[in-house]
Design a protein around this motif. Structure first.
Motif, PDB file in Angstrom:
ATOM      1  N   ARG A  61       7.638  -4.241 -10.768  1.00 16.36           N
ATOM      2  CA  ARG A  61       8.777  -3.534 -10.176  1.00 16.36           C
ATOM      3  C   ARG A  61       8.379  -2.159  -9.647  1.00 16.36           C
ATOM      4  O   ARG A  61       9.037  -1.628  -8.749  1.00 16.36           O
ATOM      5  CB  ARG A  61       9.906  -3.409 -11.194  1.00 16.36           C
ATOM      6  N   GLN A  62       7.313  -1.558 -10.199  1.00 13.17           N
ATOM      7  CA  GLN A  62       6.859  -0.269  -9.690  1.00 13.17           C
ATOM      8  C   GLN A  62       6.331  -0.387  -8.265  1.00 13.17           C
ATOM      9  O   GLN A  62       6.432   0.554  -7.476  1.00 13.17           O
ATOM     10  CB  GLN A  62       5.772   0.302 -10.602  1.00 13.17           C
ATOM     11  N   LEU A  63       5.767  -1.532  -7.935  1.00 10.92           N
ATOM     12  CA  LEU A  63       5.234  -1.774  -6.593  1.00 10.92           C
ATOM     13  C   LEU A  63       6.195  -2.585  -5.740  1.00 10.92           C
ATOM     14  O   LEU A  63       5.819  -3.046  -4.658  1.00 10.92           O
ATOM     15  CB  LEU A  63       3.888  -2.505  -6.697  1.00 10.92           C
ATOM     16  N   ALA A 116      -0.965   5.439 -14.213  1.00  8.65           N
ATOM     17  CA  ALA A 116      -0.219   5.736 -12.992  1.00  8.65           C
ATOM     18  C   ALA A 116       1.096   6.411 -13.338  1.00  8.65           C
ATOM     19  O   ALA A 116       1.777   6.046 -14.295  1.00  8.65           O
ATOM     20  CB  ALA A 116       0.051   4.452 -12.212  1.00  8.65           C
ATOM     21  N   GLY A 117       1.440   7.421 -12.559  1.00 13.71           N
ATOM     22  CA  GLY A 117       2.702   8.124 -12.749  1.00 13.71           C
ATOM     23  C   GLY A 117       3.136   8.769 -11.452  1.00 13.71           C
ATOM     24  O   GLY A 117       2.314   9.063 -10.581  1.00 13.71           O
ATOM     25  N   LEU A 133       0.823  -1.208   0.000  1.00 11.69           N
ATOM     26  CA  LEU A 133       0.000   0.000   0.000  1.00 11.69           C
ATOM     27  C   LEU A 133       0.860   1.263   0.000  1.00 11.69           C
ATOM     28  O   LEU A 133       0.504   2.265  -0.628  1.00 11.69           O
ATOM     29  CB  LEU A 133      -0.927  -0.010   1.213  1.00 11.69           C
ATOM     30  N   SER A 134       1.992   1.215   0.700  1.00 14.75           N
ATOM     31  CA  SER A 134       2.890   2.364   0.693  1.00 14.75           C
ATOM     32  C   SER A 134       3.457   2.607  -0.704  1.00 14.75           C
ATOM     33  O   SER A 134       3.569   3.758  -1.149  1.00 14.75           O
ATOM     34  CB  SER A 134       4.021   2.142   1.699  1.00 14.75           C
ATOM     35  N   PHE A 141       2.109   6.867  -6.239  1.00 19.95           N
ATOM     36  CA  PHE A 141       1.726   7.209  -7.609  1.00 19.95           C
ATOM     37  C   PHE A 141       0.463   8.067  -7.621  1.00 19.95           C
ATOM     38  O   PHE A 141      -0.363   8.012  -6.708  1.00 19.95           O
ATOM     39  CB  PHE A 141       1.473   5.934  -8.426  1.00 19.95           C
ATOM     40  N   GLN A 142       0.344   8.847  -8.684  1.00 19.05           N
ATOM     41  CA  GLN A 142      -0.883   9.571  -8.986  1.00 19.05           C
ATOM     42  C   GLN A 142      -1.629   8.829 -10.086  1.00 19.05           C
ATOM     43  O   GLN A 142      -1.022   8.375 -11.061  1.00 19.05           O
ATOM     44  CB  GLN A 142      -0.583  11.001  -9.429  1.00 19.05           C
TER      45      GLN A 142
END
Length: 274
Positions: free
Chosen positions: A133-135, A191-192, A59-60, A65-66
């Motif tokens: 990898r983003q998460l 997401a960015g 969750l963190s 991301f926006q």
């Protein structure tokens, strides 16, 4: 006849041997630190360092991301919601198309913040696609995330996540999200982590750390850690005691030799006179 004067001897040793005193203080500091750490570990429950990812970490990472509505469409693009049968709290495997995928539908402490151009959060659904990898879950695997909000003041969110089963954190699952009676069609977003155009509708997420979702050490594991810390502390304190006794005895012998005018017996006379 000489007498053992430990306090005087140690005082002399401290004044004449700064390196030895520094080494002694370092050992003593480490020993006391280990004792304090063992006491803290005995009275507190500690997180398990062997668990790299849990739901709080996920969750963190998601809150960094926006989620912005795609700008290349004239109206918000809707996607089909995940069927309720996939959100039964256990990873569901589709054996025909994607046998390694699993889906979880859980209620998580994730709030939504909006900019002034955003619409109401009531009955809002957002869908985004991430790379693992983003998460911080893996490499290039695809992770689909759907968020559903029923109230603007709700601090918890219904999260539906679809990803390879081995990437999903399965320890200490959040509570299962109830099936909503009202149909919510999620809006497709991208997401960015960089600022977007002011005219673009964006949503930012805020996660709250939930102690119930953190994997803790068991009582047996904490007991083993405490015993190891105490064992090392006792060994270090024993070394400190040996150093103190050795320093006091050495100075007692030196004082006795100087007071009687004698030299230690193991000091030999030179074989050749100068």
């Amino acid at each position: 006849m000489g007498f053992w004067q430990p306090v005087t001897n140690l005082r002399d040793y401290v004044s004449h041997n700064p390196p030895g005193v520094t080494f002694f203080l370092c050992l003593l500091t480490v020993a006391v630190s280990f004792i304090c750490l063992s006491a803290y570990s005995y009275t507190h429950t500690l997180p398990n360092p062997d668990t790299a990812e849990d739901w709080n970490h996920l969750l963190s990472s998601l809150s960094q991301f926006q989620l912005c509505v795609k700008a290349n469409v004239s109206s918000p693009e809707l996607v089909s919601p995940v069927p309720p049968s996939l959100g039964d709290g256990d990873p569901t495997v589709n054996s025909t198309e994607t046998p390694s995928l699993g889906t979880l539908r859980v209620k998580v402490p994730l709030a939504l913040n909006t900019n002034p151009n955003s619409v109401s959060l009531k009955d809002l659904g957002l869908h985004a696609t991430f790379r693992a990898r983003q998460l911080h879950l893996g490499d290039d695997e695809i992770v689909n995330v759907t968020l559903e909000f029923l109230s603007e003041n709700e601090t918890c969110t219904c999260l539906t996540i679809t990803a390879p089963t081995h990437l999903l954190p399965m320890s200490l699952l959040p509570p299962e999200c109830p099936v909503f009676e009202k149909h919510i069609s999620p809006i497709l977003t991208e997401a960015g982590d960089h600022p977007h155009a002011a005219s673009q509708t964006c949503y930012s997420l805020h996660s709250t750390n939930d102690p119930t979702l953190t994997v803790m050490l068991t009582q047996e594991e904490q007991s083993v850690a405490v015993r190891h810390l105490l064992g090392v502390s006792v060994c270090l304190l024993g070394v400190c005691l040996i150093l103190c006794v050795a320093a006091s005895i050495t100075h007692s012998l030196n004082r006795r030799y100087h007071s009687t005018g004698m030299e230690p017996q193991n000091v030999k006379e030179p074989l050749i006179d100068p």
